[in-house]
Write a protein that holds these residues in place. Sequence first.
Motif, PDB file in Angstrom:
ATOM      1  N   VAL A  90       0.857  -1.184   0.000  1.00  0.00           N
ATOM      2  CA  VAL A  90       0.000   0.000   0.000  1.00  0.00           C
ATOM      3  C   VAL A  90       0.895   1.237   0.000  1.00  0.00           C
ATOM      4  O   VAL A  90       1.809   1.347   0.823  1.00  0.00           O
ATOM      5  N   ALA A  91       0.635   2.147  -0.926  1.00  0.00           N
ATOM      6  CA  ALA A  91       1.389   3.405  -0.996  1.00  0.00           C
ATOM      7  C   ALA A  91       0.411   4.572  -0.988  1.00  0.00           C
ATOM      8  O   ALA A  91      -0.749   4.435  -1.386  1.00  0.00           O
ATOM      9  N   GLN A  92       0.891   5.717  -0.544  1.00  0.00           N
ATOM     10  CA  GLN A  92       0.088   6.935  -0.516  1.00  0.00           C
ATOM     11  C   GLN A  92       0.236   7.674  -1.844  1.00  0.00           C
ATOM     12  O   GLN A  92       1.298   7.651  -2.469  1.00  0.00           O
ATOM     13  N   LEU A  93      -0.843   8.334  -2.246  1.00  0.00           N
ATOM     14  CA  LEU A  93      -0.863   9.102  -3.491  1.00  0.00           C
ATOM     15  C   LEU A  93      -1.325  10.519  -3.215  1.00  0.00           C
ATOM     16  O   LEU A  93      -2.170  10.738  -2.345  1.00  0.00           O
ATOM     17  N   ALA A  94      -0.801  11.470  -3.981  1.00  0.00           N
ATOM     18  CA  ALA A  94      -1.266  12.859  -3.934  1.00  0.00           C
ATOM     19  C   ALA A  94      -0.981  13.486  -5.287  1.00  0.00           C
ATOM     20  O   ALA A  94       0.075  13.247  -5.879  1.00  0.00           O
ATOM     21  N   GLY A  95      -1.938  14.265  -5.786  1.00  0.00           N
ATOM     22  CA  GLY A  95      -1.712  14.909  -7.078  1.00  0.00           C
ATOM     23  C   GLY A  95      -2.863  15.757  -7.532  1.00  0.00           C
ATOM     24  O   GLY A  95      -3.781  16.053  -6.773  1.00  0.00           O
ATOM     25  N   ALA A 104      -1.137  14.363 -12.771  1.00  0.00           N
ATOM     26  CA  ALA A 104       0.195  14.266 -12.168  1.00  0.00           C
ATOM     27  C   ALA A 104       0.021  13.790 -10.729  1.00  0.00           C
ATOM     28  O   ALA A 104      -0.587  14.484  -9.918  1.00  0.00           O
ATOM     29  N   ILE A 105       0.547  12.597 -10.429  1.00  0.00           N
ATOM     30  CA  ILE A 105       0.410  12.020  -9.094  1.00  0.00           C
ATOM     31  C   ILE A 105       1.773  11.579  -8.581  1.00  0.00           C
ATOM     32  O   ILE A 105       2.538  10.942  -9.297  1.00  0.00           O
ATOM     33  N   ASP A 106       2.051  11.933  -7.333  1.00  0.00           N
ATOM     34  CA  ASP A 106       3.243  11.444  -6.649  1.00  0.00           C
ATOM     35  C   ASP A 106       2.816  10.283  -5.760  1.00  0.00           C
ATOM     36  O   ASP A 106       1.759  10.312  -5.129  1.00  0.00           O
ATOM     37  N   GLU A 107       3.664   9.268  -5.705  1.00  0.00           N
ATOM     38  CA  GLU A 107       3.400   8.066  -4.916  1.00  0.00           C
ATOM     39  C   GLU A 107       4.492   7.927  -3.865  1.00  0.00           C
ATOM     40  O   GLU A 107       5.660   8.189  -4.145  1.00  0.00           O
ATOM     41  N   ARG A 112       6.918   9.861   3.231  1.00  0.00           N
ATOM     42  CA  ARG A 112       7.875  10.976   3.288  1.00  0.00           C
ATOM     43  C   ARG A 112       8.562  11.233   1.955  1.00  0.00           C
ATOM     44  O   ARG A 112       8.711  12.363   1.536  1.00  0.00           O
ATOM     45  N   SER A 113       9.036  10.172   1.302  1.00  0.00           N
ATOM     46  CA  SER A 113       9.780  10.346   0.053  1.00  0.00           C
ATOM     47  C   SER A 113       8.967   9.787  -1.119  1.00  0.00           C
ATOM     48  O   SER A 113       8.149   8.874  -0.949  1.00  0.00           O
ATOM     49  N   ILE A 114       9.220  10.337  -2.295  1.00  0.00           N
ATOM     50  CA  ILE A 114       8.507   9.915  -3.496  1.00  0.00           C
ATOM     51  C   ILE A 114       9.120   8.616  -4.008  1.00  0.00           C
ATOM     52  O   ILE A 114      10.323   8.533  -4.239  1.00  0.00           O
TER      53      ILE A 114
END
Length: 157
Positions: A90-95, A104-107, A112-114
Amino acid sequence: MKARVLLLSLAALCTACTGPGGLAGRSTAAPGCPATARELPVEALYGSWQARFDGVPGTATVVLGKHPEYVGVRGTITRAAAAPSANPSVAQLAGDVDDEGELAIDESLDGRSISGVWSGTLQPDSCGREFRGTWRNAADETTHPFTLKKTERTAVK
């Protein structure tokens, strides 16, 4: 003379097809559907999606909702376990949708880190329900084409 008239006719036909308002310049989106992600309200990104990555077996589940700090989305991606005895990842997403109209989404695996970066284009014939693009693994810089499809039956307005 006939050859010149034929060439001029072909040139006019090509201009009509590719110029502003010509066939090639027309949207392939269904009537009432967004042709680009810039036309898509951010709320249309909320909900459940299925992600497929070329070269990676299986699918992943993406859930997106309102970002609490800015106009955009935040959520998670759950990938199937790599081995039968392992747990799903499971990873967090934001974009958001950037100025060029790209999703554009960062995972982040650790919050803390992409760990991955998504860049995708809305498919105009999907009525806001499908993006295709490239996912980049930040650890080794490998890339995989992806398809992200909405799994809920919510309409785009």
